[in-house]
Design a protein around this motif. Structure first.
Motif, PDB file in Angstrom:
ATOM      1  N   VAL A  47      -8.577   5.930  -3.251  1.00  0.00           N
ATOM      2  CA  VAL A  47      -7.987   4.632  -2.916  1.00  0.00           C
ATOM      3  C   VAL A  47      -8.093   3.776  -4.168  1.00  0.00           C
ATOM      4  O   VAL A  47      -9.181   3.406  -4.594  1.00  0.00           O
ATOM      5  N   VAL A  87       0.856  -1.185   0.000  1.00  0.00           N
ATOM      6  CA  VAL A  87       0.000   0.000   0.000  1.00  0.00           C
ATOM      7  C   VAL A  87       0.893   1.237   0.000  1.00  0.00           C
ATOM      8  O   VAL A  87       1.730   1.405   0.895  1.00  0.00           O
ATOM      9  N   ASP A  99      -6.965   0.398  -6.520  1.00  0.00           N
ATOM     10  CA  ASP A  99      -6.428  -0.962  -6.519  1.00  0.00           C
ATOM     11  C   ASP A  99      -6.318  -1.459  -7.953  1.00  0.00           C
ATOM     12  O   ASP A  99      -6.915  -0.884  -8.863  1.00  0.00           O
ATOM     13  N   VAL A 117      -9.264   0.841   2.206  1.00  0.00           N
ATOM     14  CA  VAL A 117      -8.031   0.116   1.904  1.00  0.00           C
ATOM     15  C   VAL A 117      -8.208  -1.371   2.207  1.00  0.00           C
ATOM     16  O   VAL A 117      -7.720  -2.233   1.465  1.00  0.00           O
ATOM     17  N   ILE A 139      -3.013   5.116  -2.041  1.00  0.00           N
ATOM     18  CA  ILE A 139      -3.868   6.137  -1.438  1.00  0.00           C
ATOM     19  C   ILE A 139      -3.356   7.491  -1.918  1.00  0.00           C
ATOM     20  O   ILE A 139      -2.203   7.851  -1.655  1.00  0.00           O
TER      21      ILE A 139
END
Length: 231
Positions: free
Chosen positions: A153, A103, A155, A128, A140
């Motif tokens: 956020v 992350v 992904d 998250v 982030i």
């Protein structure tokens, strides 16, 4: 007519409030027998059955905590205070990094603005937590757009179809075929809790496609005072 409508609205508000209190009380009270059952399950000799029972009980407790979190957010508004938004997001990234997830934080080293600190931390953590279930890498991002604070956020997972993006923000709704969670991973409350937190700040939460694939969950919060930035 207006008086009758007001009375009807008051009755509906009381009904909703009573239902919320009832659900919160039931969820809270169920934690005690679940704890007792978990202690008793530790003494089951058959290892396979013991593990399966403990997983089921942990799942039940996680569901109750999620429901209580949602109900508490509906009923309790945290006080607004000065928060270093950037530090909060960096902390969330570090906490997930400590658990072995990839992350990243992308944004200024410091950005102080008015917000509800615990709610903000909880909301971003939920986002998250959802992202790391489906993506190998999460970012982030923090930015300012006019008078709006923007937290993204991102992904690199399979994403969510356009037809289900709005539906996914509702409580107890879980992902489509590409992002379906098994029963041990979640209960479809993470996004709805984060959305409730954004709305309580006077902001909003929305879902967007990430190129070439993946999902961007965008939390937009109004700036209640001019933020202080540090590069």
């Amino acid at each position: 007519m207006a008086r009758a409508l007001n009375r009807m609205h008051e009755r509906i508000a009381r009904l909703m409030s009573d239902r919320t209190r009832m659900l919160a009380a039931i969820s809270h009270d169920l934690r005690t027998p679940i704890t007792r059952l978990r202690l008793r399950a530790e003494f089951i000799e058959d290892e396979g059955n013991r593990k399966r029972m403990l997983v089921d009980l942990d799942q039940m407790r996680a569901m109750l905590e999620s429901v209580l979190s949602l109900l508490r957010n509906d009923r309790k508004v945290e006080a607004v205070t000065l928060v270093d938004i950037a530090s909060t997001l960096q902390l969330v990234a570090d906490q997930f990094g400590d658990m072995g997830h990839v992350v990243h934080y992308d944004g200024p080293a410091s950005m102080t603005a008015a917000a509800r600190p615990d709610d903000l931390h909880r909301g971003v953590t939920n986002l998250v937590e959802n992202a790391v279930r489906f993506g190998a890498e999460v970012t982030i991002r923090l930015d300012i757009s006019g008078t709006t604070l923007v937290i993204d956020v991102e992904d690199d997972g399979p994403g969510i179809s356009d037809s289900r993006k709005q539906e996914m923000l509702e409580p107890f709704v879980r992902g489509d075929d590409a992002r379906t969670m098994d029963e041990s991973t979640g209960f479809g409350l993470g996004l709805s809790i984060a959305r409730a937190i954004a709305l309580a700040h006077g902001g909003e939460l929305s879902l967007h496609d990430r190129n070439p694939h993946g999902l961007i969950v965008r939390m937009q919060l109004p700036l209640w005072q001019q933020p202080r930035l540090a590069a």
